[in-house]
Motif scaffolding. Structure first.
Motif, mmCIF file in Angstrom:
data_model
loop_
_atom_site.group_PDB
_atom_site.id
_atom_site.type_symbol
_atom_site.label_atom_id
_atom_site.label_comp_id
_atom_site.label_asym_id
_atom_site.label_seq_id
_atom_site.Cartn_x
_atom_site.Cartn_y
_atom_site.Cartn_z
ATOM 1 N N LEU A 11 0.840 -1.192 0.000
ATOM 2 C CA LEU A 11 0.000 0.000 0.000
ATOM 3 C C LEU A 11 0.872 1.237 0.000
ATOM 4 O O LEU A 11 1.786 1.361 0.820
ATOM 5 C CB LEU A 11 -0.904 0.035 1.238
ATOM 6 C CG LEU A 11 -1.886 -1.099 1.446
ATOM 7 C CD1 LEU A 11 -2.686 -0.862 2.718
ATOM 8 C CD2 LEU A 11 -2.798 -1.235 0.260
ATOM 9 N N LEU A 12 0.602 2.166 -0.905
ATOM 10 C CA LEU A 12 1.261 3.461 -0.911
ATOM 11 C C LEU A 12 0.347 4.403 -0.157
ATOM 12 O O LEU A 12 -0.812 4.594 -0.538
ATOM 13 C CB LEU A 12 1.467 3.940 -2.353
ATOM 14 C CG LEU A 12 2.100 5.314 -2.538
ATOM 15 C CD1 LEU A 12 3.472 5.382 -1.880
ATOM 16 C CD2 LEU A 12 2.183 5.645 -4.010
ATOM 17 N N VAL A 13 0.839 4.960 0.950
ATOM 18 C CA VAL A 13 -0.023 5.752 1.829
ATOM 19 C C VAL A 13 0.615 7.081 2.217
ATOM 20 O O VAL A 13 1.834 7.237 2.239
ATOM 21 C CB VAL A 13 -0.383 4.978 3.126
ATOM 22 C CG1 VAL A 13 -1.095 3.675 2.810
ATOM 23 C CG2 VAL A 13 0.821 4.728 3.992
ATOM 24 N N ASP A 14 -0.265 8.026 2.532
ATOM 25 C CA ASP A 14 0.116 9.272 3.190
ATOM 26 C C ASP A 14 -0.209 9.039 4.661
ATOM 27 O O ASP A 14 -1.380 9.050 5.048
ATOM 28 C CB ASP A 14 -0.685 10.439 2.624
ATOM 29 C CG ASP A 14 -0.344 11.766 3.281
ATOM 30 O OD1 ASP A 14 0.762 11.904 3.826
ATOM 31 O OD2 ASP A 14 -1.197 12.678 3.243
ATOM 32 N N PRO A 15 0.799 8.767 5.498
ATOM 33 C CA PRO A 15 0.530 8.391 6.892
ATOM 34 C C PRO A 15 0.103 9.578 7.746
ATOM 35 O O PRO A 15 0.286 10.739 7.377
ATOM 36 C CB PRO A 15 1.874 7.842 7.363
ATOM 37 C CG PRO A 15 2.876 8.576 6.541
ATOM 38 C CD PRO A 15 2.219 8.799 5.198
ATOM 39 N N LEU A 23 -4.926 8.272 8.026
ATOM 40 C CA LEU A 23 -4.139 7.686 6.951
ATOM 41 C C LEU A 23 -4.943 7.727 5.641
ATOM 42 O O LEU A 23 -6.138 7.474 5.640
ATOM 43 C CB LEU A 23 -3.797 6.248 7.324
ATOM 44 C CG LEU A 23 -2.992 5.468 6.301
ATOM 45 C CD1 LEU A 23 -1.881 4.720 6.997
ATOM 46 C CD2 LEU A 23 -3.891 4.510 5.565
ATOM 47 N N GLU A 24 -4.270 8.024 4.550
ATOM 48 C CA GLU A 24 -4.917 8.058 3.235
ATOM 49 C C GLU A 24 -4.174 7.108 2.296
ATOM 50 O O GLU A 24 -2.969 7.225 2.109
ATOM 51 C CB GLU A 24 -4.878 9.481 2.671
ATOM 52 C CG GLU A 24 -5.648 9.641 1.402
ATOM 53 C CD GLU A 24 -5.673 11.088 0.930
ATOM 54 O OE1 GLU A 24 -5.847 11.287 -0.282
ATOM 55 O OE2 GLU A 24 -5.525 11.999 1.760
ATOM 56 N N VAL A 25 -4.889 6.145 1.720
ATOM 57 C CA VAL A 25 -4.297 5.183 0.793
ATOM 58 C C VAL A 25 -4.298 5.785 -0.606
ATOM 59 O O VAL A 25 -5.328 6.206 -1.108
ATOM 60 C CB VAL A 25 -5.075 3.847 0.797
ATOM 61 C CG1 VAL A 25 -4.495 2.882 -0.231
ATOM 62 C CG2 VAL A 25 -5.056 3.224 2.184
ATOM 63 N N TRP A 26 -3.123 5.812 -1.242
ATOM 64 C CA TRP A 26 -2.985 6.363 -2.596
ATOM 65 C C TRP A 26 -2.915 5.290 -3.662
ATOM 66 O O TRP A 26 -3.094 5.576 -4.837
ATOM 67 C CB TRP A 26 -1.739 7.230 -2.686
ATOM 68 C CG TRP A 26 -1.835 8.532 -1.953
ATOM 69 C CD1 TRP A 26 -2.957 9.115 -1.445
ATOM 70 C CD2 TRP A 26 -0.761 9.422 -1.660
ATOM 71 N NE1 TRP A 26 -2.649 10.302 -0.852
ATOM 72 C CE2 TRP A 26 -1.308 10.527 -0.966
ATOM 73 C CE3 TRP A 26 0.596 9.392 -1.910
ATOM 74 C CZ2 TRP A 26 -0.533 11.593 -0.541
ATOM 75 C CZ3 TRP A 26 1.367 10.453 -1.474
ATOM 76 C CH2 TRP A 26 0.805 11.543 -0.801
#
Length: 92
Positions: A11-15, A23-26
């Protein structure tokens, strides 16, 4: 507990980096290299010019466990740093 047959996803995330955030999953990727390659494009699409200092993470999930985390640290000498995930299992 060993997870022998669980699928791995990255998962590529903005923690979370402030107390009012979540947290936002990109993106979801099948390999670490694909997630790392997508990081630059995802940061460009999701962060404003004022947020470029924010770290970005790639998390390896095996089943329901987060086993590894790679943090992208932006800056003049941008780098990736690895750390064990919160659900990492150590071999005894």
């Amino acid at each position: 507990m060993k997870m022998r047959h669980a699928a791995s996803v990255f998962l590529l995330v903005d923690p979370v980096q402030d107390y009012e955030e979540s947290l936002e999953v990109w993106g979801v990727y099948g390999s670490l290299s694909a997630a790392k390659v997508a990081t630059r494009r995802a940061r460009r699409a999701n962060l404003s010019q004022y947020d470029q200092w924010r770290t970005t993470e790639v998390q390896r999930w095996r089943g329901h466990l987060c086993t590894d985390v790679w943090s992208y640290i932006p800056g003049e000498r941008a780098e990736w740093r690895w750390r064990p995930g919160p659900d990492a299992v150590t071999e005894s």
